[in-house]
Design an enzyme around this catalytic site. Sequence first.
Site, PDB file in Angstrom:
ATOM      1  N   LYS A  76       0.849  -1.207   0.000  1.00 37.89           N
ATOM      2  CA  LYS A  76       0.000   0.000   0.000  1.00 37.89           C
ATOM      3  C   LYS A  76       0.877   1.247   0.000  1.00 37.89           C
ATOM      4  O   LYS A  76       1.889   1.292   0.720  1.00 37.89           O
ATOM      5  CB  LYS A  76      -0.893  -0.027   1.243  1.00 37.89           C
ATOM      6  CG  LYS A  76      -1.895   1.118   1.321  1.00 37.89           C
ATOM      7  CD  LYS A  76      -2.749   1.003   2.587  1.00 37.89           C
ATOM      8  CE  LYS A  76      -3.815   2.065   2.674  1.00 37.89           C
ATOM      9  NZ  LYS A  76      -4.630   1.959   3.908  1.00 37.89           N
ATOM     10  N   SER A 130      -9.579   1.782   3.261  1.00 43.78           N
ATOM     11  CA  SER A 130      -8.782   2.549   2.339  1.00 43.78           C
ATOM     12  C   SER A 130      -7.762   1.733   1.538  1.00 43.78           C
ATOM     13  O   SER A 130      -7.238   2.234   0.541  1.00 43.78           O
ATOM     14  CB  SER A 130      -8.024   3.628   3.127  1.00 43.78           C
ATOM     15  OG  SER A 130      -7.152   3.036   4.070  1.00 43.78           O
ATOM     16  N   SER A 134      -9.552  -0.617   7.472  1.00 45.52           N
ATOM     17  CA  SER A 134      -9.048  -0.494   6.100  1.00 45.52           C
ATOM     18  C   SER A 134      -8.371  -1.713   5.518  1.00 45.52           C
ATOM     19  O   SER A 134      -8.035  -1.711   4.335  1.00 45.52           O
ATOM     20  CB  SER A 134      -8.092   0.688   6.001  1.00 45.52           C
ATOM     21  OG  SER A 134      -8.830   1.861   5.870  1.00 45.52           O
TER      22      SER A 134
HETATM   23  N1  GLN Z   1     -12.785   3.968   6.776  1.00 45.12           N
HETATM   24  C1  GLN Z   1     -12.177   4.410   7.997  1.00 45.12           C
HETATM   25  C2  GLN Z   1     -11.776   5.858   7.872  1.00 45.12           C
HETATM   26  O1  GLN Z   1     -12.037   6.441   6.865  1.00 45.12           O
HETATM   27  C3  GLN Z   1     -11.002   3.548   8.322  1.00 45.12           C
HETATM   28  C4  GLN Z   1      -9.799   3.930   7.560  1.00 45.12           C
HETATM   29  C5  GLN Z   1      -8.617   3.091   7.904  1.00 45.12           C
HETATM   30  O2  GLN Z   1      -8.705   2.077   8.569  1.00 45.12           O
HETATM   31  N2  GLN Z   1      -7.471   3.581   7.490  1.00 45.12           N
HETATM   32  O3  GLN Z   1     -11.208   6.417   8.775  1.00 45.12           O
END
Ligand code: GLN
Length: 476
Positions: free
Chosen positions: A79, A154, A178
């Site tokens: 990532k 994400s 994420s």
């Molecule tokens: N969807 C969550 C957010 O937008 C989690 C994101 C993540 O785990 N990086 O914060």
Amino acid sequence: MDIRNLTVASIRDSLLKHEYSATELAGEALRFAEAENGRTNAYLRLSSDRALAVAARVDEQIAKGEDPGPLAGVPVAIKDVIVTKGVITTCGSKLLAKFVPPYDATAVERIEAAGGLIIGKTNCDEFAMGSSNENSAFGPVCNPVAPGRVPGGSSGGSAAAVAQGTAVVSLGSDTGGSVRQPASFCGVVGVNPTYGRVSRYGLVAFASSLDHIGPFARNVPDAAALLRVIAGRDEMDATSAPAPVPDYAAELNGDIKGLKLGVPREYMQDASGDTALRINEALDRFRQLGCEVREISLPNTKYAIDVYYVIATAEASSNLARYDGVRYTTRADVNGGSLTDMYRATRGEGFGAEVKRRIMLGTYVLSHGYYDAYYLKAQKVRALITRDFAKAFEEVDALLAPVSPFPAFKLGEKINDPMQMYLSDIFTITGSLAGIPCMSVPCGNTRDGLPVGLQVLCKHFDEARMFRIAHAFEAK
Ligand code: GLN
């Protein structure tokens, strides 16, 4: 060789039998990733030089009869919030479009030392903020198994890379879901290890009390193999735990008969029809495997989203202050303007809407006069959520739940409604706040053919048991 069917173990076997070389495999993985990318946009860039250099070393070791390492020849995608020396790392942000890190993240270093081939950097929501990958400055990712739909976020690119088969395993980051949520949307395995299990040296910080690095794979043994390599104390990260790392592979096939598994009532209530259907079938399967499945309650679940969006934004506002146009970032040209003009222009042009929203919210909840009412209060409720889990684990050995209330949604469907987007994470945020290990394992499809993920949650540092439960289920 069909890259889509390879596993960590099968690659090792084939390399040692000289069926193909690591260099051939690297070439094939890079070619396939390039060919597939027009369809999914999963990769932001490939790192051919790195992959080929490690492949050459692996081939040499094999030729000399040396052990090439536990991830020998395995194509790995990373990532783009995890830094790679000499390879641009953007965090999905325009602001870092040209940032070339001067060092490697510890996880990256350990993967290459174990013989893994880093083939490329994957697309993601900007600074890992999002649940659909649509907040990337470099375009969304399309779900390879559900065309027209999001891959989740994400870490959408890392999930898509493994689902489409261009990488055998990949790394994502999980702050509130994420890794688990995109794994569930793409039908692959995704692991959020215990907080502190994996060094975050080189993971670009979003919310430091919640950030984790975690693996994606197409099966539990591969995910376990990758976690084993990246886990363990690292002098470069004071928050990494000194706890010994078990040999997950050795414990993977242990019996799960007699285990007590809890199902949180609060989660099942909010799952969509098809999701609940698949989860209930999974529960039946665990009963057949000899487990005792019972309902339990995690009463403070209802506060989790609110608590998360206070704590995560507060920490993000502080972490993202470093992007000032002086270090790391592309600097805006203010034509003789003041330093403040330069900060304002750099940040104003560089950050996307969601990141700005969070910086503003986070700055607000930390500001004088509001700190006690919001940030401090959220920390107290976080302790209650953590206590819910501790109490549950006095009664049961592990918890089973859906990963997401609904399956992969259509591109564009939620992007203009941040609240709807935030609700994607209601079942994943709780485990993140408590810092416990939790993972997503594929659990069939909805009637429309969209993957559903089953979440397995265990006590701190109990990943071995979590893997055993998930593997017993996937091996059904
Ligand atoms: N969807 C969550 C957010 O937008 C989690 C994101 C993540 O785990 N990086 O914060």
